[in-house]
Design an enzyme around this catalytic site. Structure first.
Site, PDB file in Angstrom:
ATOM      1  N   LYS A 186      76.411 106.406 -26.928  1.00 57.43           N
ATOM      2  CA  LYS A 186      77.888 106.184 -27.117  1.00 57.43           C
ATOM      3  C   LYS A 186      78.285 107.821 -27.345  1.00 57.43           C
ATOM      4  O   LYS A 186      78.031 108.496 -28.456  1.00 57.43           O
ATOM      5  CB  LYS A 186      78.206 105.407 -28.196  1.00 57.43           C
ATOM      6  N   ASP A 245      85.701  93.195 -37.198  1.00 58.24           N
ATOM      7  CA  ASP A 245      86.040  93.250 -35.866  1.00 58.24           C
ATOM      8  C   ASP A 245      84.875  92.383 -35.229  1.00 58.24           C
ATOM      9  O   ASP A 245      84.381  92.710 -34.158  1.00 58.24           O
ATOM     10  CB  ASP A 245      85.882  94.578 -35.221  1.00 58.24           C
TER      11      ASP A 245
END
Length: 470
Positions: free
Chosen positions: A187, A282
């Site tokens: 990432k 989340d």
């Protein structure tokens, strides 16, 4: 190059200089927390060296006195590390530099010792050797200011190249077996985007801090963090089979038995996270990655909104249609917010639909906030009472009535699944093998089995039947 994590390094090391002096009247017990230790050399002002033993924990490096007592320590969680070789008249000196502003050089007695220290420091510190360590193979996804790439370590690629062009190496050195061909995902965040979005840096910090705290088979693993002149790189697990939302596009929904196995795995993971003091905030189908193409073994990803569960939380965050209603109402909330999101996932995998559908985001959020959920679907009439009770408890708008992860695990429908051996072994959907193979009684004479097989002398053996939970 100034590190973007410099402010965190200053926060955890407020005193000037590299080391923080310890109170020797309150000696620290480091027996259970030490992960590595050894002798390191420090250069004096006159150019000579002194040798001291140092030990490493998950966040600190300790400097021991002559009497092997911790004398100083430094938090190295957000310090950059840079290995070096110093050429002198007497030969080469190997070492590494820790820190940015208050940097300190550590010297090792050999290159082998340096490799050992770097191996143990790399999961803790911020690395600067991205181009030397990894090769990007292809881009997986891209968004504003960040992207995810597939990569491999340069060391493994060199090893494979050597085996390809020197096939006799295995005969000369049997230990040089082909490696696992392990691939990773990176990432990558642009520093330019970070400078324009202050919340993005906090999200990166949340993810690094959260993933460094946890170690669980159902949670994505963070291997290393790199910082270059233009980017921050997080090296994590690679998931070629996509997320739960993509899987549900193929299978639509799950049977009750398989949905409960999935939920048992998810609830076990949430229980572990909450016991470690972390709220994810989340949980949604896009953040549940699939481990293979034939089952629903899962890993939770994206800890960008994760935070400490020890205090009352008030920040509004999450994904529309999955967020707990108390967050949308602006109330103080805690770890039970994750349980509401887990309930949304349970509803989706049982019905194939979201409990909060709408024409636009505003309508979805309105239903989500009011917790307007319909249980009139024919599917619910076919479910057991215990399963429906668990689902309604998870989706209760009142967090005081909603169960915690540990409480959900003792529901009878989940308890039955947890008692199944396959869930204990894999923490999720696993391959279940049914076989009619009978064990032969070896106490019988071998002559009994030398005869032509028939139903009386040797039981009929059926091939393995492999059933995957879909």
């Amino acid at each position: 190059m100034a590190s973007v994590f410099q402010f965190l390094d200053c926060r955890y090391n407020p005193e000037p200089g590299f080391w923080q002096k310890l109170d020797l009247t309150l000696p620290e017990n480091l027996v259970n927390s030490t992960i590595f230790g050894g002798e390191l050399m420090f250069k004096r002002r006159d150019g000579s060296f002194k040798t001291r033993r140092c030990i490493l924990t998950s966040s600190y490096i300790y400097y021991l006195s002559k009497w092997i007592i911790p004398k100083y320590r430094a938090n190295i969680s957000w310090k950059t590390i840079e290995p070096f070789i110093e050429i002198t008249d007497k030969g080469s000196l190997y070492g590494f530099r820790l820190g940015d502003l208050n940097a300190l050089d550590f010297f090792t007695k050999s290159s082998q010792d340096l490799d050992k220290w770097l191996e143990n420091l790399s999961p803790i510190c911020i690395l600067s050797t991205f181009d030397e360590d990894l090769i990007v193979i292809k881009e997986i996804s891209h968004s504003m200011g960040s992207c995810i790439n597939l990569c491999q370590s340069t060391e493994e690629l060199k090893h494979r190249h050597k085996l390809q062009y020197e096939p006799n190496i295995l005969k000369r050195n049997p230990s040089s077996q082909p490696r696992t061909h392990e691939e990773f995902a990176i990432k990558s965040y642009s520093k330019q985007a970070i400078s324009q979005k202050p919340d993005l840096l906090q999200s990166i910090v949340n993810e690094i801090r959260g993933l460094r705290l946890v170690s669980h088979p159902n949670i994505v693993k963070l291997y290393k963090v790199y910082e270059t002149y233009s980017h921050i790189h997080l090296v994590i697990d690679y998931f070629p089979y996509g997320d739960l939302s993509k899987r549900l596009q193929k299978v639509k929904k799950l049977s009750e038995a398989n949905a409960l196995k999935f939920m048992a795995s998810l609830l076990q993971t949430l229980s572990y996270m909450h016991s470690m003091g972390i709220v994810h905030r989340d949980i949604k189908p896009e953040n549940i990655m699939m481990m293979n193409d034939n089952s629903f073994q899962l890993k939770i990803i994206d800890f960008g909104l994760a935070c400490d569960a020890g205090y009352g939380l008030s920040q509004k965050c999450g994904s529309p249609g999955c967020v707990a209603p108390e967050i949308l109402r602006g109330e103080i909330y805690g770890s039970k917010a994750d349980l509401f999101s887990a309930g949304v996932l349970m509803y989706i995998i049982l019905t194939g639909k979201s409990p909060f559908s709408g024409r636009d985001t505003k309508e979805v959020l309105n239903k989500n906030k009011k917790c307007l959920i319909s249980f009139s679907n024919n599917i619910f009439s076919k479910l057991t009472t215990e399963t429906v009770e668990l689902l309604k408890t998870l989706l209760d708008a009142n967090p005081n009535i909603r169960c915690s992860a540990s409480e959900a695990l003792v529901f009878s429908c989940i308890k039955k699944v947890r008692e199944c051996e396959c869930v204990h072994k894999t923490c999720g959907f696993c391959q279940e093998t049914n076989s009619d193979v009978h064990k032969i009684d070896t106490r019988k004479s071998t002559t009994d089995y030398a005869k032509k097989p028939n139903s009386k002398t040797l039981p009929k053996i059926h091939p393995h039947k492999r059933n995957f939970f879909l």
